[in-house]
Design a protein around this motif. Structure first.
Motif, PDB file in Angstrom:
ATOM      1  N   UNK A 277     -16.457  -8.951   3.932  1.00 23.94           N
ATOM      2  CA  UNK A 277     -15.626  -8.273   3.157  1.00 23.94           C
ATOM      3  C   UNK A 277     -14.095  -9.075   3.424  1.00 23.94           C
ATOM      4  N   UNK A 278     -13.385  -9.259   2.616  1.00 26.99           N
ATOM      5  CA  UNK A 278     -11.956  -9.621   2.670  1.00 26.99           C
ATOM      6  C   UNK A 278     -11.065  -8.826   1.649  1.00 26.99           C
ATOM      7  N   UNK A 279     -10.102  -7.848   2.233  1.00 27.39           N
ATOM      8  CA  UNK A 279      -9.508  -6.880   1.298  1.00 27.39           C
ATOM      9  C   UNK A 279      -8.317  -6.354   1.570  1.00 27.39           C
ATOM     10  N   UNK A 280      -7.780  -5.513   0.831  1.00 23.73           N
ATOM     11  CA  UNK A 280      -6.369  -5.114   0.949  1.00 23.73           C
ATOM     12  C   UNK A 280      -6.438  -3.849   1.903  1.00 23.73           C
ATOM     13  N   UNK A 281      -5.404  -2.884   2.261  1.00 25.04           N
ATOM     14  CA  UNK A 281      -5.022  -1.948   3.089  1.00 25.04           C
ATOM     15  C   UNK A 281      -6.343  -0.631   2.474  1.00 25.04           C
ATOM     16  N   UNK A 282      -6.398  -0.597   1.253  1.00 25.27           N
ATOM     17  CA  UNK A 282      -7.322   0.470   0.778  1.00 25.27           C
ATOM     18  C   UNK A 282      -8.689   0.234   1.641  1.00 25.27           C
ATOM     19  N   UNK A 283      -9.190  -0.779   2.010  1.00 24.22           N
ATOM     20  CA  UNK A 283     -10.116  -1.087   2.704  1.00 24.22           C
ATOM     21  C   UNK A 283     -10.269  -1.127   4.052  1.00 24.22           C
ATOM     22  N   UNK A 284      -9.226  -0.506   4.530  1.00 23.46           N
ATOM     23  CA  UNK A 284      -9.277  -0.268   6.226  1.00 23.46           C
ATOM     24  C   UNK A 284     -10.356   0.916   6.559  1.00 23.46           C
ATOM     25  N   UNK A 285     -11.052   0.615   7.493  1.00 23.12           N
ATOM     26  CA  UNK A 285     -11.957   1.733   7.807  1.00 23.12           C
ATOM     27  C   UNK A 285     -11.381   3.167   7.795  1.00 23.12           C
ATOM     28  N   UNK A 286     -11.900   4.146   6.939  1.00 25.60           N
ATOM     29  CA  UNK A 286     -11.699   5.293   6.857  1.00 25.60           C
ATOM     30  C   UNK A 286     -10.653   5.528   5.891  1.00 25.60           C
ATOM     31  N   UNK A 310      -0.155  -6.506   3.841  1.00 23.27           N
ATOM     32  CA  UNK A 310       0.751  -6.717   2.717  1.00 23.27           C
ATOM     33  C   UNK A 310      -0.029  -6.919   1.323  1.00 23.27           C
ATOM     34  N   UNK A 311      -1.215  -7.043   1.580  1.00 23.83           N
ATOM     35  CA  UNK A 311      -1.955  -7.543   0.072  1.00 23.83           C
ATOM     36  C   UNK A 311      -2.181  -6.247  -0.815  1.00 23.83           C
ATOM     37  N   UNK A 312      -2.376  -6.671  -2.099  1.00 18.24           N
ATOM     38  CA  UNK A 312      -2.871  -5.648  -3.099  1.00 18.24           C
ATOM     39  C   UNK A 312      -4.222  -6.077  -3.671  1.00 18.24           C
ATOM     40  N   UNK A 313      -4.323  -5.182  -4.507  1.00 17.06           N
ATOM     41  CA  UNK A 313      -5.783  -5.376  -5.125  1.00 17.06           C
ATOM     42  C   UNK A 313      -5.782  -6.852  -5.904  1.00 17.06           C
ATOM     43  N   UNK A 314      -4.692  -7.116  -6.485  1.00 16.74           N
ATOM     44  CA  UNK A 314      -4.573  -8.537  -7.359  1.00 16.74           C
ATOM     45  C   UNK A 314      -4.265  -9.719  -6.495  1.00 16.74           C
ATOM     46  N   UNK A 315      -3.942  -9.573  -5.137  1.00 21.47           N
ATOM     47  CA  UNK A 315      -3.725 -10.505  -4.304  1.00 21.47           C
ATOM     48  C   UNK A 315      -4.476 -11.644  -4.003  1.00 21.47           C
ATOM     49  N   UNK A 316      -5.825 -11.330  -4.502  1.00 24.31           N
ATOM     50  CA  UNK A 316      -7.124 -12.265  -4.271  1.00 24.31           C
ATOM     51  C   UNK A 316      -7.345 -13.035  -5.542  1.00 24.31           C
ATOM     52  N   UNK A 317      -6.438 -12.888  -6.508  1.00 28.05           N
ATOM     53  CA  UNK A 317      -6.727 -13.717  -7.800  1.00 28.05           C
ATOM     54  C   UNK A 317      -5.312 -14.342  -8.072  1.00 28.05           C
ATOM     55  N   UNK A 318      -5.283 -14.951  -9.159  1.00 27.08           N
ATOM     56  CA  UNK A 318      -4.079 -15.751  -9.504  1.00 27.08           C
ATOM     57  C   UNK A 318      -2.928 -15.059  -9.948  1.00 27.08           C
ATOM     58  N   UNK A 319      -3.110 -13.749 -10.454  1.00 26.40           N
ATOM     59  CA  UNK A 319      -2.058 -13.096 -10.994  1.00 26.40           C
ATOM     60  C   UNK A 319      -0.645 -13.104 -10.256  1.00 26.40           C
ATOM     61  N   UNK A 320      -0.610 -12.965  -8.886  1.00 28.36           N
ATOM     62  CA  UNK A 320       0.692 -13.149  -8.370  1.00 28.36           C
ATOM     63  C   UNK A 320       1.396 -14.483  -8.735  1.00 28.36           C
ATOM     64  N   UNK A 377     -11.781  -6.166  11.190  1.00 29.52           N
ATOM     65  CA  UNK A 377     -11.983  -4.672  11.405  1.00 29.52           C
ATOM     66  C   UNK A 377     -13.503  -4.777  11.698  1.00 29.52           C
ATOM     67  N   UNK A 378     -14.206  -3.421  12.050  1.00 25.54           N
ATOM     68  CA  UNK A 378     -13.504  -2.146  12.137  1.00 25.54           C
ATOM     69  C   UNK A 378     -12.716  -1.775  13.545  1.00 25.54           C
ATOM     70  N   UNK A 379     -13.418  -2.956  14.607  1.00 25.05           N
ATOM     71  CA  UNK A 379     -12.811  -2.599  16.093  1.00 25.05           C
ATOM     72  C   UNK A 379     -11.381  -2.724  16.168  1.00 25.05           C
ATOM     73  N   UNK A 380     -10.861  -3.779  15.706  1.00 26.24           N
ATOM     74  CA  UNK A 380      -9.537  -3.800  16.299  1.00 26.24           C
ATOM     75  C   UNK A 380      -8.273  -3.850  15.089  1.00 26.24           C
ATOM     76  N   UNK A 381      -8.611  -3.435  13.845  1.00 29.98           N
ATOM     77  CA  UNK A 381      -7.712  -3.514  12.662  1.00 29.98           C
ATOM     78  C   UNK A 381      -6.857  -2.416  12.842  1.00 29.98           C
ATOM     79  N   UNK A 382      -7.468  -1.157  13.062  1.00 26.58           N
ATOM     80  CA  UNK A 382      -6.617   0.095  13.291  1.00 26.58           C
ATOM     81  C   UNK A 382      -6.362   0.538  11.759  1.00 26.58           C
ATOM     82  N   UNK A 383      -5.653   1.791  11.777  1.00 26.24           N
ATOM     83  CA  UNK A 383      -4.941   1.985  10.455  1.00 26.24           C
ATOM     84  C   UNK A 383      -3.258   1.879  10.508  1.00 26.24           C
ATOM     85  N   UNK A 384      -2.859   1.485   9.135  1.00 21.91           N
ATOM     86  CA  UNK A 384      -1.508   1.425   9.343  1.00 21.91           C
ATOM     87  C   UNK A 384      -0.959   2.712   8.431  1.00 21.91           C
TER      88      UNK A 384
END
Length: 384
Positions: A277-286, A310-320, A377-384
């Motif tokens: 899994x490689x994602x943005x903050x919406x995919x932090x545990x919980x 600092x990433x968003x959903x679009x950050x993994x595409x060419x959009x930015x 994650x999930x052990x060391x990433x925490x919640x921001x």
């Protein structure tokens, strides 16, 4: 329920909740004038990159979205190593596709063909080079054409992979088919239906299996592919499709989900093939999207869960990377486009090198001072 995704900072695209959990749009100040054509970052691998398009028709099943079509048509874009350094660079998309994209995104004030002027790095129609190369299937997010993952595809091809990117017909704002026919997004009319996401990923898994069946006989360069080493990488619902394809088809040995809510059910007995899994903050545990929390427990083989600060959903595409060409100034708190592309390409390539080439990648073992944005994650990433 529709979600609003920021495709380029300040740009709004309507997409189904199947793509991912909702991501609030960011505001941005328009630039005085667009900067001119966008340029994709140069690949970092040692090989020049070639590309070609393949059109396939699956007569064994009707199209799931167009009830007037009794066979599923797919466009597959192939990127691969080549020895040819000079030649015509492949177009990013057609002028018509650019026009439909800008209309879909609600962007005005720039020429309709702006996105088709994006400068790519792959030589159109170049001869493939190499032998027994691993194959990576790419799948884009809902409403997005395959072209939105071109930077990643070119990078992987430069590193010695064959990449097969699938345009899932009628699931994006534009797919150009033989004869200049343009298939628009019929699936967008159904995205509020119950079970929509589950149906989409099942269809994408079927598309992937069909493409794997057909490549050996339909692509002249297919003899360079090692069919025992296949992985799949997808963004948004394309990432969910990677999970679905792996559950359905044992030929797919490893997979990466880039910021996509998952829908395919994993066997309760567990799933042993490598997955990241490689994602943005919406995919932090919980976080807002809990599908990764659910599936993480059922992944019993090698696995990683990485979140980019600092990433968003679009950050993994060419959009930015298109922001300047569209006259958009991204906000300062969003991961810069070039850095987002670097992180995505680096970690996806490391995963593939480890699991398709058996080259151990220490980068995947723990956080790196070179890439401090990447949290494990999930052990060391925490919640921001």
């Amino acid at each position: 329920m529709r979600q609003i995704l920021a495709v380029v900072a300040g740009l709004v695209v309507l997409a189904a909740s199947a793509c991912s959990a909702p991501t609030p749009p960011r505001s941005a100040a328009p630039s005085p004038t667009p900067t001119g054509p966008a340029t994709l970052p140069a690949p970092t691998g040692t090989h020049p990159v070639g590309t070609t398009a393949l059109y396939l028709k699956d007569a064994s099943r009707p199209d799931p979205w167009n009830l007037d079509v009794d066979a599923r048509e797919l466009k597959v874009t192939l990127w691969y190593p080549t020895k040819q350094r000079d030649g015509q660079r492949a177009p990013y998309m057609t002028p018509k596709e650019s026009e439909l994209a800008l209309r879909h995104l609600g962007i005005g004030g720039v020429p309709n063909d702006t996105l088709s002027g994006t400068r790519t790095n792959a030589v159109k129609g170049a001869e493939p080079a190499g032998r027994k190369l691993p194959l990576v299937v790419l799948s884009p997010g809902f409403t997005n054409p395959m072209s939105t993952l071109t930077s990643l595809a070119e990078e992987l091809a430069s590193r010695g992979y064959v990449v097969a990117g699938i345009d899932h017909t009628y699931e994006s704002y534009a797919t150009t088919l033989p004869g200049g026919r343009v298939a628009e997004c019929l699936a967008c009319d159904s995205d509020t239906d119950a079970g929509f996401g589950t149906g989409v990923v099942a269809g994408r898994a079927a598309d992937v299996s069909f493409v794997l069946d057909e490549l050996p006989s339909k692509w002249e360069g297919s003899d360079v592919i090692d069919r025992s080493r296949i992985a799949m990488v997808g963004q948004s619902i394309g990432g969910a499709g990677a999970m679905a394809a792996m559950v359905k088809d044992p030929r797919v040995r490893a997979g990466v989900d880039m910021d996509g809510t998952t829908y395919a059910r994993i066997p309760k007995s567990g799933f042993t093939r490598p997955f990241m899994f490689l994602g943005s903050a919406q995919h932090l545990p919980g976080g807002r999207d809990t599908s990764w929390d659910r599936d993480w427990k059922l992944l019993t083989g090698w696995k990683r869960w990485l979140v980019l600060t600092g990433s968003e959903h679009r950050s993994f595409t060419d959009a930015p990377l298109m922001a300047g060409a569209l006259g958009i100034t991204p906000t300062a708190d969003v991961l810069p486009a070039a850095r987002a592309a670097e992180l995505t390409r680096t970690y996806v390539a490391a995963f593939l090198d480890q699991h398709l080439r058996s080259r151990r990648q220490p980068l995947l073992d723990k956080p790196s001072s070179r890439y401090p944005e990447v949290r494990f994650c999930p052990a060391t990433c925490g919640r921001s």
